[in-house]
Design a protein around this motif. Structure first.
Motif, PDB file in Angstrom:
ATOM      1  N   ASN A  27      87.394-125.513  37.375  1.00 20.65           N
ATOM      2  CA  ASN A  27      86.889-124.602  36.329  1.00 20.65           C
ATOM      3  C   ASN A  27      87.423-125.069  34.980  1.00 20.65           C
ATOM      4  O   ASN A  27      88.397-125.827  34.923  1.00 20.65           O
ATOM      5  CB  ASN A  27      87.291-123.147  36.632  1.00 20.65           C
ATOM      6  CG  ASN A  27      88.779-122.905  36.529  1.00 20.65           C
ATOM      7  OD1 ASN A  27      89.365-122.875  35.439  1.00 20.65           O
ATOM      8  ND2 ASN A  27      89.440-122.748  37.687  1.00 20.65           N
ATOM      9  N   PHE A  49      84.687-120.910  32.714  1.00 15.71           N
ATOM     10  CA  PHE A  49      83.432-121.205  33.387  1.00 15.71           C
ATOM     11  C   PHE A  49      83.803-121.904  34.686  1.00 15.71           C
ATOM     12  O   PHE A  49      84.600-122.863  34.669  1.00 15.71           O
ATOM     13  CB  PHE A  49      82.610-122.224  32.569  1.00 15.71           C
ATOM     14  CG  PHE A  49      81.772-121.649  31.465  1.00 15.71           C
ATOM     15  CD1 PHE A  49      81.003-120.503  31.656  1.00 15.71           C
ATOM     16  CD2 PHE A  49      81.707-122.306  30.232  1.00 15.71           C
ATOM     17  CE1 PHE A  49      80.194-120.013  30.633  1.00 15.71           C
ATOM     18  CE2 PHE A  49      80.905-121.823  29.209  1.00 15.71           C
ATOM     19  CZ  PHE A  49      80.150-120.675  29.415  1.00 15.71           C
ATOM     20  N   ASP A 174      80.192-116.921  37.619  1.00 19.78           N
ATOM     21  CA  ASP A 174      80.143-118.143  36.863  1.00 19.78           C
ATOM     22  C   ASP A 174      81.116-118.082  35.684  1.00 19.78           C
ATOM     23  O   ASP A 174      81.490-119.099  35.129  1.00 19.78           O
ATOM     24  CB  ASP A 174      78.716-118.424  36.382  1.00 19.78           C
ATOM     25  CG  ASP A 174      78.041-117.136  35.855  1.00 19.78           C
ATOM     26  OD1 ASP A 174      78.656-116.050  35.880  1.00 19.78           O
ATOM     27  OD2 ASP A 174      76.897-117.225  35.398  1.00 19.78           O
ATOM     28  N   LEU A 175      81.536-116.844  35.379  1.00 20.52           N
ATOM     29  CA  LEU A 175      82.488-116.641  34.286  1.00 20.52           C
ATOM     30  C   LEU A 175      83.591-115.757  34.877  1.00 20.52           C
ATOM     31  O   LEU A 175      83.312-114.632  35.299  1.00 20.52           O
ATOM     32  CB  LEU A 175      81.737-115.926  33.161  1.00 20.52           C
ATOM     33  CG  LEU A 175      82.177-116.037  31.716  1.00 20.52           C
ATOM     34  CD1 LEU A 175      82.490-117.461  31.314  1.00 20.52           C
ATOM     35  CD2 LEU A 175      81.083-115.484  30.811  1.00 20.52           C
ATOM     36  N   TYR A 206      75.437-123.284  31.354  1.00 20.19           N
ATOM     37  CA  TYR A 206      76.089-124.040  30.275  1.00 20.19           C
ATOM     38  C   TYR A 206      76.534-125.402  30.812  1.00 20.19           C
ATOM     39  O   TYR A 206      76.921-125.533  31.978  1.00 20.19           O
ATOM     40  CB  TYR A 206      77.300-123.254  29.742  1.00 20.19           C
ATOM     41  CG  TYR A 206      77.356-123.271  28.226  1.00 20.19           C
ATOM     42  CD1 TYR A 206      76.405-122.599  27.466  1.00 20.19           C
ATOM     43  CD2 TYR A 206      78.364-123.976  27.551  1.00 20.19           C
ATOM     44  CE1 TYR A 206      76.439-122.627  26.084  1.00 20.19           C
ATOM     45  CE2 TYR A 206      78.401-124.002  26.162  1.00 20.19           C
ATOM     46  CZ  TYR A 206      77.428-123.331  25.438  1.00 20.19           C
ATOM     47  OH  TYR A 206      77.461-123.354  24.068  1.00 20.19           O
ATOM     48  N   VAL A 352      77.846-125.119  34.753  1.00 20.99           N
ATOM     49  CA  VAL A 352      78.429-123.916  35.334  1.00 20.99           C
ATOM     50  C   VAL A 352      77.890-123.680  36.749  1.00 20.99           C
ATOM     51  O   VAL A 352      76.709-123.893  37.022  1.00 20.99           O
ATOM     52  CB  VAL A 352      78.122-122.721  34.409  1.00 20.99           C
ATOM     53  CG1 VAL A 352      78.461-121.420  35.091  1.00 20.99           C
ATOM     54  CG2 VAL A 352      78.923-122.846  33.126  1.00 20.99           C
TER      55      VAL A 352
END
Ligand code: DP6
Length: 360
Positions: A27, A49, A174-175, A206, A352
């Protein structure tokens, strides 16, 4: 959730042997974790991310034993890697309370990375997260009581954190937020969780191209780096700044304002390095080519109005971040202008992703 909730009830069945495989990604933090206390607890909240292509695949083979103490062997790409074993030993010691079966089995941990070992990309986040997923999956198969997906992921993240802090942000996508933050509901120092607020489509898929500027061993291990924050004259301001940057990021993630996003993300990267430059002992982890790349990105942005930006982890490599809509132009820019500053012209295109997956 308290720590007690991660101590399992007695297992209903414990098979003689078994095997399980998971793949977990790396990440990239937008707001950085740098400084910890207690048992792997962060001094400030961070957000990242989850990546997709940079990943570790781990197979955990287990077999019952009757001897006392932990027994395991680690293999990297099929070859015994005794160098990794002290870290795993420490990890097992930290998590034994939460995974009592660790004492009853002998383990063979087979691991391989999608990125070259010498790339300077840390494999601890993806590696520890893949191993934590395997261990959680073993526990699930031993348990009578139902283990929900949300408990599974939370405990896997809790375990991964005890292996390497940032690894707790690699279980899901994803975040992901890790560290208690007053404006992020559900955030915890004990595990990472999905960012709960709204995210603008600009941030969907992203892109992150990792420029391999320096592929050597890390000059400063993250353990040493985190330790240096204990005596650091600017530590408290830095922790407050990181939490404040996360506050600033909330409306930016919602509105999709990429100009504001860039300001926060680049400032975070440079603040992280500023901490290293101002610690005792002090370090410069950027290389001349890191600075060349940053300057080229700034010039390109000025000329073209692009929303490309950079972030850094604790090394010289540069993560080039950009929205999917700019993929073509930024890829061309990287090939033409930035690749020359990478060792052997190498870089890795990533984007991502959604977190760890079961390969069994
Ligand atoms: C600079 O997670 O590698 O990448 O908890 O000691 O294993 P340990 O540290 P680690 O630290 C990573 C720090 C960073 C920033 C970040 O990912 O937030």
């Amino acid at each position: 959730m308290t720590i007690q909730d991660f101590i399992p009830k007695p297992y209903s069945q414990t098979p003689e042997s078994g095997s399980i495989s998971f793949k977990a990604p790396s990440n990239i933090a937008l707001v950085k974790y740098w400084g910890k206390y207690g048992e792997q607890l962060p001094k400030n909240a961070s957000i990242s991310f989850t990546l997709n292509n940079c990943a570790t695949k781990t197979t955990l083979v287990y077999e019952k034993k009757s001897t006392d103490g932990f027994e395991f062997e680690v293999f990297l790409d099929g070859k015994r890697e005794a160098g990794f074993e002290p870290k795993i030993q420490k990890f097992f010691e930290r998590v034994a309370l939460y995974l009592p079966f660790l004492n009853d089995y002998k383990f063979r941990i087979e691991t391989s990375n999608s990125f070259p070992h010498s790339s300077g990309i840390a494999s601890s986040a993806s590696g520890m997260s893949a191993l934590a997923m395997c261990l959680m999956s073993v526990e699930k198969s031993f348990s009578e009581a139902e283990i929900t997906n949300s408990y599974f992921n939370q405990k896997a993240s809790f375990l991964a954190r005890l292996g390497s802090g940032s690894a707790c942000r690699s279980i899901e996508g994803d975040l992901i937020v890790w560290g208690e933050h007053k404006n992020i509901t559900g955030s915890s120092n004990y595990f990472g969780s999905k960012y709960p607020h709204s995210v603008h489509p600009n941030f969907k898929n992203y892109q992150d191209t990792i420029l391999l500027v320096d592929k050597g061993e890390k000059q400063v291990s993250s353990t040493v780096g985190h330790d240096l924050m204990h005596e650091h004259p600017f530590a408290e301001q830095r922790f407050a700044q990181a939490n404040a940057n996360l506050d600033l990021l909330i409306p930016v993630l919602a509105s999709g304002d990429l100009s504001k996003f860039i300001k926060i993300v680049e400032s975070e990267a440079l603040s992280l390095h500023a901490m290293m430059m101002t610690s005792r002992p002090y370090f410069i982890l950027m290389k001349p080519n890191t600075l060349e790349i940053i300057n080229r990105i700034w010039a390109f942005r000025k000329e073209t109005n692009s929303k490309v930006c950079f972030t850094l982890d604790a090394g010289a490599n540069v993560h080039v971040l950009y929205p999917e809509s700019e993929s073509e132009t930024v890829q061309e820019f990287i090939q033409k202008e930035l690749a020359q500053f990478c060792k052997n012209g190498e870089f890795i295109n990533d984007h991502v992703g959604q977190g760890a997956i079961d390969l069994s």
